[in-house]
Design a protein around this motif. Sequence first.
Motif, PDB file in Angstrom:
ATOM      1  N   PHE A  72       0.961  -0.938  -0.054  1.00 28.65           N
ATOM      2  CA  PHE A  72       0.127   0.037   0.080  1.00 28.65           C
ATOM      3  C   PHE A  72       0.935   1.069   0.028  1.00 28.65           C
ATOM      4  CE2 PHE A  72      -1.861   3.625   2.345  1.00 28.65           C
ATOM      5  CZ  PHE A  72      -3.235   3.574   1.852  1.00 28.65           C
ATOM      6  N   LEU A  73       0.627   2.356  -0.817  1.00 35.47           N
ATOM      7  CA  LEU A  73       1.359   3.549  -0.840  1.00 35.47           C
ATOM      8  C   LEU A  73       0.184   4.664  -0.725  1.00 35.47           C
ATOM      9  CD1 LEU A  73       4.108   4.842  -1.712  1.00 35.47           C
ATOM     10  CD2 LEU A  73       3.467   4.952  -3.860  1.00 35.47           C
ATOM     11  N   GLU A  74       0.704   5.571   0.113  1.00 33.86           N
ATOM     12  CA  GLU A  74      -0.053   6.628   0.309  1.00 33.86           C
ATOM     13  C   GLU A  74       0.994   7.948  -0.257  1.00 33.86           C
ATOM     14  OE1 GLU A  74      -2.277   9.764   3.748  1.00 33.86           O
ATOM     15  OE2 GLU A  74      -1.043   8.049   4.399  1.00 33.86           O
ATOM     16  N   TRP A  75       0.165   8.553  -1.264  1.00 30.82           N
ATOM     17  CA  TRP A  75       0.732   9.847  -1.972  1.00 30.82           C
ATOM     18  C   TRP A  75       0.326  10.906  -1.122  1.00 30.82           C
ATOM     19  CZ3 TRP A  75      -1.524   9.154  -7.588  1.00 30.82           C
ATOM     20  CH2 TRP A  75      -0.697   8.161  -8.363  1.00 30.82           C
ATOM     21  N   GLY A  76       1.439  11.567  -0.655  1.00 23.83           N
ATOM     22  CA  GLY A  76       1.224  12.792   0.220  1.00 23.83           C
ATOM     23  C   GLY A  76       0.754  12.298   1.605  1.00 23.83           C
ATOM     24  N   VAL A  81      -1.788   9.155   8.708  1.00 32.46           N
ATOM     25  CA  VAL A  81      -2.986   8.676   9.342  1.00 32.46           C
ATOM     26  C   VAL A  81      -3.289   7.317   8.422  1.00 32.46           C
ATOM     27  CG1 VAL A  81      -5.156   8.675  10.584  1.00 32.46           C
ATOM     28  CG2 VAL A  81      -3.550  10.486  10.785  1.00 32.46           C
ATOM     29  N   VAL A  82      -3.301   7.570   7.094  1.00 32.82           N
ATOM     30  CA  VAL A  82      -4.123   6.490   6.353  1.00 32.82           C
ATOM     31  C   VAL A  82      -2.970   5.532   6.023  1.00 32.82           C
ATOM     32  CG1 VAL A  82      -4.958   6.086   3.956  1.00 32.82           C
ATOM     33  CG2 VAL A  82      -5.520   8.292   5.108  1.00 32.82           C
ATOM     34  N   THR A  83      -1.793   5.828   6.196  1.00 36.06           N
ATOM     35  CA  THR A  83      -0.819   4.699   6.200  1.00 36.06           C
ATOM     36  C   THR A  83      -0.812   3.835   7.383  1.00 36.06           C
ATOM     37  OG1 THR A  83       0.348   6.214   4.936  1.00 36.06           O
ATOM     38  CG2 THR A  83       1.873   4.367   5.901  1.00 36.06           C
ATOM     39  N   ALA A  93       2.520  -1.312   4.302  1.00 37.32           N
ATOM     40  CA  ALA A  93       2.076   0.246   3.955  1.00 37.32           C
ATOM     41  C   ALA A  93       3.155   1.363   4.105  1.00 37.32           C
ATOM     42  CB  ALA A  93       0.901   0.957   5.104  1.00 37.32           C
ATOM     43  N   ILE A  94       3.233   2.174   3.182  1.00 35.76           N
ATOM     44  CA  ILE A  94       4.327   3.216   3.201  1.00 35.76           C
ATOM     45  C   ILE A  94       3.823   4.452   2.768  1.00 35.76           C
ATOM     46  CG2 ILE A  94       6.642   3.885   1.931  1.00 35.76           C
ATOM     47  CD1 ILE A  94       7.208   0.990   1.073  1.00 35.76           C
ATOM     48  N   GLY A  95       4.357   5.384   3.528  1.00 37.96           N
ATOM     49  CA  GLY A  95       3.671   6.850   3.184  1.00 37.96           C
ATOM     50  C   GLY A  95       4.901   7.782   2.516  1.00 37.96           C
TER      51      GLY A  95
END
Length: 213
Positions: A72-76, A81-83, A93-95
């Motif tokens: 999972f990747l969070e952009w910005g 929190v979403v990460t 997960a990675i942010g």
Amino acid sequence: MLERVCVPPSVDSRPVPPAVTAQLREAQRRIEAFQDRWDRPQIEQYVAADHELLYQTLAWLLETQYPIGRRFLEWGCGFAVVTAIAAELGLDAIGVEAEAELLDHAHVTFTDWRVDADFVVGDFLPAGSESIADDPTFPSLGHDVGSAYDAMGLDLDDFAIVYGYPWPGEEGFHQQVFARHAAAGAYLLQFCGPNDVRLFRHLGTAAVRRRRR
């Protein structure tokens, strides 16, 4: 090519574990305290999403859509929190964040949640993305940081789920970037405002060819 996936309106009625609700409230308190500070310039592009709705949507996605992997990747990611939510739900997960100051707060989030997640300072746009933007003033363009993908040693097509909160008007641009660089079968989840979550699945070139026959 991307296919829009219908997120059911009832997704916001899914139960959220009490421990997660408490963590989300504490994260919101920290974000509001950060945004209310008067002794430092504001980071104008940092706006928090509806984290409870995103927890519910991600949980629904994992239970019903059968993603192609666990990355999972969070952009910005901001406070990430979403990460942390993704890690809580069992994803790798990675942010990614261009503002290094925000990642100090991301570290606190991971510590509070006691999750095994990671973050990097960098640009979440793959190299060459600027060439497909129809507006050179998009806020996600022009960050003076290195490539997040070089820092991770991964490419966008290594991720099964990508999440972002695009600035108004950037939604289509981010979808184009995902369509060009993501893996077939991967999902793009976007939070676009109150009660507005959008989910897309990358069909891949083979699927596009089959549909055209």
